[in-house]
Write a protein that holds these residues in place. Structure first.
Motif, PDB file in Angstrom:
ATOM      1  N   VAL A  22       0.853  -1.191   0.000  1.00  0.00           N
ATOM      2  CA  VAL A  22       0.000   0.000   0.000  1.00  0.00           C
ATOM      3  C   VAL A  22       0.885   1.235   0.000  1.00  0.00           C
ATOM      4  N   VAL A  46      -4.436   0.479   6.980  1.00  0.00           N
ATOM      5  CA  VAL A  46      -5.059   1.754   6.629  1.00  0.00           C
ATOM      6  C   VAL A  46      -6.052   2.231   7.674  1.00  0.00           C
ATOM      7  N   HIS A  83      -5.606   5.953  10.666  1.00  0.00           N
ATOM      8  CA  HIS A  83      -6.448   7.127  10.872  1.00  0.00           C
ATOM      9  C   HIS A  83      -7.056   7.178  12.278  1.00  0.00           C
ATOM     10  N   ASP A 139      -2.924   5.560   1.039  1.00  0.00           N
ATOM     11  CA  ASP A 139      -3.874   4.466   1.299  1.00  0.00           C
ATOM     12  C   ASP A 139      -4.303   3.734   0.030  1.00  0.00           C
ATOM     13  N   LYS A 156      -2.839  -3.244   3.112  1.00  0.00           N
ATOM     14  CA  LYS A 156      -3.910  -2.243   3.168  1.00  0.00           C
ATOM     15  C   LYS A 156      -4.927  -2.615   4.241  1.00  0.00           C
ATOM     16  N   LYS A 179       1.897   6.593   9.927  1.00  0.00           N
ATOM     17  CA  LYS A 179       2.460   6.609   8.573  1.00  0.00           C
ATOM     18  C   LYS A 179       3.920   7.044   8.597  1.00  0.00           C
TER      19      LYS A 179
END
Length: 434
Positions: A193, A223, A227, A197, A219, A238
């Motif tokens: 990924v 992902v 967040h 994202d 992913k 990240k």
């Protein structure tokens, strides 16, 4: 056909998840090159994140056979093919900290602790290239032109295949090419990924479901938690995972290796599936390139009628990659044809005549102003324009010229575009299906 899905950490015992983790469970963590202070590989949250990477256990007989061979001290070959992430980009040092090398090391520790020398690594990642090129490289870079029979093949093109002109036909063809080998290797699909994202999992995973292949998704693992805040369940940021907007850090590569280790362990503890993959099923996207082979300056005159014209020189300034576990880089496509200006207009052209049903040109992209654009005619018709400055760095670029269902005689002519006669252009080779 039974499809085994693992979406929750509860599907796999905690001890089993631990078994697939590469890093020692040290609460002090690891100091990373991106200056992140510590990382805890032992937290329940980390193990849950790793378990979420297991998109599909897949049919397990082939992978269980490789595991059994390793446990009995028999030779096992683990092969990895993909783009720059498989090459190890972002890892320092690249040949020892890539996800491929680390998951290979983990496999040895899990299943061949007494004689790890019986396990061989074949790493064939090349930066900036899609499966459109990977399928052509497979025989040479993975199979060693018939000298190597991998027991496990990990395919990683989920962030490279936006450039695949066939939108998945090349990818499915590569998978089938690997699966169809006489020794029946286990084929694992790995979905990397990007920092934004994004990947092509929605396009490529249906191929894996169709043949019930083991699939690992970074992913799916990363992902959602990217967040979240720490209080909401964030495990890694990240900034910790990515070296740049494309490639993982050392820590990121280790997490990818842990995800593969979790698959190995889940399959090891699963009941043996009796049936093999059904390769007689119609393809999901296409299988036009299963039998693709490389034609270059080394074998070209044995396979086709070639008049190189002014494409008579050999380019030695090529894309390089650290293959396998080497700490040195290998030049890619050294048997090439490079254009240098000639006197007569007709002699300027490179001309290839051969019988085939599919044909791809491999040419060199370059950041040098010395390189210019070439025009490609197929059977007398101007079909493509090859611009070596699309990315402005030295890499191998595959371009589809012919995709047909029937074998016919074709003539390919390549010449410099008007105004580019004083430039250079390198034909690295061709991929053909006869």
């Amino acid at each position: 056909m039974v499809v085994n899905m693992v979406r929750d950490a509860g599907d796999t015992p905690e001890a089993d998840i631990h078994q697939g983790i590469t890093a020692p469970c040290d609460p002090v963590g690891v100091k990373e090159t991106n200056n992140e202070a510590t990382f805890d590989y032992c937290s329940p949250e980390y193990h849950k994140m790793i378990s979420q990477s297991l998109l599909n256990k897949g049919h397990n007989a082939r992978l269980k056979r490789a595991i059994q061979k390793a446990g009995q001290g028999e030779p096992v070959v683990m092969a990895y093919i993909g783009g720059s992430i498989t090459h190890g980009a972002g890892a320092i040092p690249i040949h020892l900290r890539s996800y491929a090398y680390r998951s290979y090391e983990r496999f040895k520790a899990m299943f061949a602790p007494s004689d790890s020398r019986s396990i061989q690594l074949v790493k064939a990642g090349v930066g900036g290239t899609p499966s459109e090129l990977g399928m052509i490289r497979y025989d040479r870079d993975v199979l060693g032109d018939g000298q190597i029979q991998p027991d496990i093949v990990v395919i990683e093109f989920a962030v490279n295949d936006a450039d695949d002109e066939t939108r998945g036909n090349c990818y499915e063809s590569l998978i089938l090419k690997a699966l169809a080998a006489d020794n029946k290797p286990a084929v694992i699909l790995l979905f990397s990924v990007f920092e934004n994202d994004w990947n092509l999992q929605d396009r490529l995973a249906p191929v894996g479901w169709h043949y019930n292949l083991p699939m690992v998704s970074m992913k799916d693992a990363l992902v959602e938690q990217f967040h979240k805040t720490k209080q909401e369940g964030n495990v890694i940021t990240k900034e910790q995972y990515f070296h740049d907007i494309y490639h993982p850090t050392n820590l990121g590569h280790q997490i990818m290796a842990d995800a593969l280790g979790h698959l190995f362990d889940a399959v090891n503890h699963a009941e043996l599936d009796q049936d093999d993959h059904d390769l007689r099923r119609p393809p999901v996207i296409g299988d036009d390139f299963v039998h693709v082979k490389l034609l270059d300056r080394k074998n070209g005159n044995q396979l086709a009628k070639i008049n190189p014209g002014c494409f008579a020189q050999t380019d030695t300034d090529l894309q390089m990659a650290e293959m396998d576990d080497h700490d040195y880089a290998t030049p890619l496509f050294p048997h090439n044809w490079m254009y240098t200006r000639g006197d007569r207009a007709e002699a300027q052209k490179f001309k290839l005549q051969m019988r085939c049903r599919c044909l791809l040109l491999i040419f060199k992209d370059s950041g040098s102003d010395e390189f210019g654009t070439a025009l490609i005619k197929v059977d007398g018709v101007l079909t493509k324009q090859a611009n070596p400055h699309e990315v402005n760095w030295t890499r191998c670029h595959a371009m589809l010229l012919i995709q047909d269902k029937h074998v016919r005689e074709h003539t390919i002519e390549i010449e410099m575009a008007e105004g580019h006669e004083d430039k250079r252009f390198t034909i690295l080779g061709f991929g053909y299906v006869s």
